[in-house]
Design an enzyme around this catalytic site. Structure first.
Site, PDB file in Angstrom:
ATOM      1  N   LYS A 257     -37.149  -6.522  15.576  1.00 52.80           N
ATOM      2  CA  LYS A 257     -38.222  -7.443  15.964  1.00 52.80           C
ATOM      3  C   LYS A 257     -38.340  -8.600  14.979  1.00 52.80           C
ATOM      4  CE  LYS A 257     -40.297  -4.332  19.032  1.00 52.80           C
ATOM      5  NZ  LYS A 257     -41.103  -3.169  19.252  1.00 52.80           N
ATOM      6  N   ARG A 258     -37.671  -8.470  13.853  1.00 51.28           N
ATOM      7  CA  ARG A 258     -37.742  -9.559  12.869  1.00 51.28           C
ATOM      8  C   ARG A 258     -36.632 -10.594  13.043  1.00 51.28           C
ATOM      9  NH1 ARG A 258     -39.206  -4.971  10.395  1.00 51.28           N
ATOM     10  NH2 ARG A 258     -37.052  -4.501   9.919  1.00 51.28           N
TER      11      ARG A 258
END
Ligand code: GLU
Ligand code: ZN
Length: 477
Positions: A257-258
């Site tokens: 998700k980063r």
């Protein structure tokens, strides 16, 4: 297959629809449709602290937007299988957990957090690689139990893993997989607050909902033997499992998700004007390949072509370029009418007395073959209507040429006399300048383009002049 195929997508409402979740949902959906089965959406909301308001509904809406429509969901329940949210069935899980305790397959554990972390630390310092509950509560005496109760401790329930057993199953993606029960510690099935853990609730639900196949992410592979142990204790037949490989970014790392280079949530794609058909097609090829390397599939074609044995067993790379190519392909293939309808919300803000809705939509067609997403039209229009004139050296050099001022003043003079502005008249105008001055090619077009758009590339000149209108072009020149 003798039983009716029933598959499910079981999101936790702890976030919005993510690429990985959408892919799981898609493959379960295709599986159901391929074999005339049911696609069920069930909500696994037992992680109450992490649940997010609105996440459940938005996940279901985003899936519908993609064309992945559930046959059953919390909003479309079959009474035979309801409820469709785990938190609405706590009594049921409790009943089954107590049944396991009664049969000696599960037991109460009174250990508190501190004791468990101490146990963990001790094992780690003794060189144990993965922690296993040491079963100190397996055979508590009446007296010990009384004492714990007096202390006010509330027990959880742990499953007692069998010893010396191998759990084997035939994974739809990876073939035969096996795990040894001895490598797995007795895990919690009911927390002390009466809420079941994922591994327990998922078994009860898949069984009660008569789920026949279950395609899910690779991260659940190691949960499967735990679930198989529960199936075995209840003497229930497990569904057939398939664990899809991870999605990786172009650097070969697991998509996280980063990763800011890759948009991860469906809502982001929606907002930028990706078409659901394009994303559907893209996700279909994220972990599945056709026999003939065909790339473009609509929903019906995907259902027809889908064959679970071709789910790929190596990680699937998220290729932005492919997604952009697909989206531009699907945009190009829209009818003009449908394109206008879809692009309008993106460019509505440019509507004005001189740029009426009809005119604006007519103009938007010029971009149809140039863009990768509908939002690009907004950006390109904005660049034209509100340009910045920051020229690089090459542009400056072009503009300082004598030919540039000649072309520029001739263009200005001729344009001001022009009555109809369209492709034919603007092309003719450049032709006249060419004839009169013998300035051609880049020297002819570039100065005008730079002066009226501030950029050295973009739409055809005649479209630009048409969009900006005579007055604006003259003033910029
Ligand atoms: N709620 C689980 C998840 O979000 C579902 C896993 C499963 O499909 O069993 O990953
Ligand atoms: Zn214990």
């Amino acid at each position: 297959m003798d039983k009716k195929v029933r598959v499910r997508y079981a999101p936790s409402p702890t976030g919005y629809l993510h690429i990985g979740g959408a892919r799981s949902a898609l493959f379960n959906y295709l599986f159901a449709k391929k074999y005339d089965g049911d696609f069920v959406i069930r909500i696994e909301d037992t992680d109450i602290e992490r649940n997010i308001e609105g996440a459940e509904k938005s996940q279901i809406d985003d899936l519908e937007w993609l064309g992945i429509v559930a046959d059953e969901s919390p909003y479309k329940m079959n009474p035979k299988y309801a409820p469709y949210r785990q938190m609405e069935k706590l009594d049921l899980y409790r009943k089954y957990a107590l049944e396991l305790v009664e049969k000696g397959y599960a037991y109460y554990c009174y250990c508190n957090e501190d004791e468990l972390s101490e146990m963990k630390e001790e094992q780690l310092s003794n060189g144990v690689k993965s922690f296993k509950y040491d079963r100190r509560c397996l055979n508590l005496t009446e007296e010990e139990i009384e004492n714990y109760k007096k202390e006010g401790r509330k027990p959880c329930i742990r499953l007692k893993m069998e010893s010396g057993v191998t759990f084997k199953f035939n994974d739809l993606v990876r073939g035969e997989v096996s795990f040894k029960s001895d490598d797995i510690g007795d895990f919690v099935i009911m927390k002390s607050n009466g809420i079941p853990t994922y591994n327990f609730a998922v078994v009860i639900d898949d069984h009660m909902m008569e789920i026949t196949h279950c395609l899910r992410g690779e991260e659940h592979l190691s949960n499967t033997p735990k679930q198989l142990q529960i199936y075995k204790y209840f003497n229930w037949e497990p569904p057939q499992f398939g664990h899809m490989t991870i999605i990786i970014n172009p650097n070969g790392k697991k998509l996280s998700k980063r990763d800011h280079n890759i948009l991860q949530f469906m809502s982001q794609y929606k907002e930028l004007g990706y078409l659901p058909e394009a994303i559907f097609n893209f996700l279909f090829l994220l972990g599945w390949t056709s026999e003939d390397n065909k790339e473009i599939f609509n929903k019906e074609e995907a259902i027809k072509a889908f064959d679970p044995s071709r789910l790929s067993s190596s990680p699937s790379m998220f290729d932005n370029k492919r997604l952009e190519y697909m989206n531009s392909y699907y945009i190009k293939n829209l009818s003009d009418e449908s394109y206008k309808e879809k692009v309008y919300p993106f460019i509505k803000e440019f509507e004005s007395a001189s740029l009426t809705k009809d005119k604006l939509l007519e103009i938007s067609l010029y971009f149809k073959n140039e863009i990768t997403k509908l939002y690009d039209v907004k950006q390109m229009l904005n660049d034209l209507l509100n340009p910045t004139f920051e020229f690089d050296d090459e542009a400056k050099q072009m503009l300082s040429k004598e030919s540039s001022s000649i072309v520029s003043s001739l263009f200005k003079e001729k344009l001001s006399k022009l009555e109809v502005i369209d492709e034919i008249s603007i092309k003719a105008l450049f032709k006249e300048i060419l004839k009169e001055t013998n300035i051609k090619g880049k020297d002819l077009y570039m100065p005008i383009r730079l002066k009226i758009t501030g950029k050295n590339h973009g739409l055809e000149m005649y479209h630009i002049v048409e969009i900006l209108g005579k007055d604006l072009v003259l003033s910029r020149l």
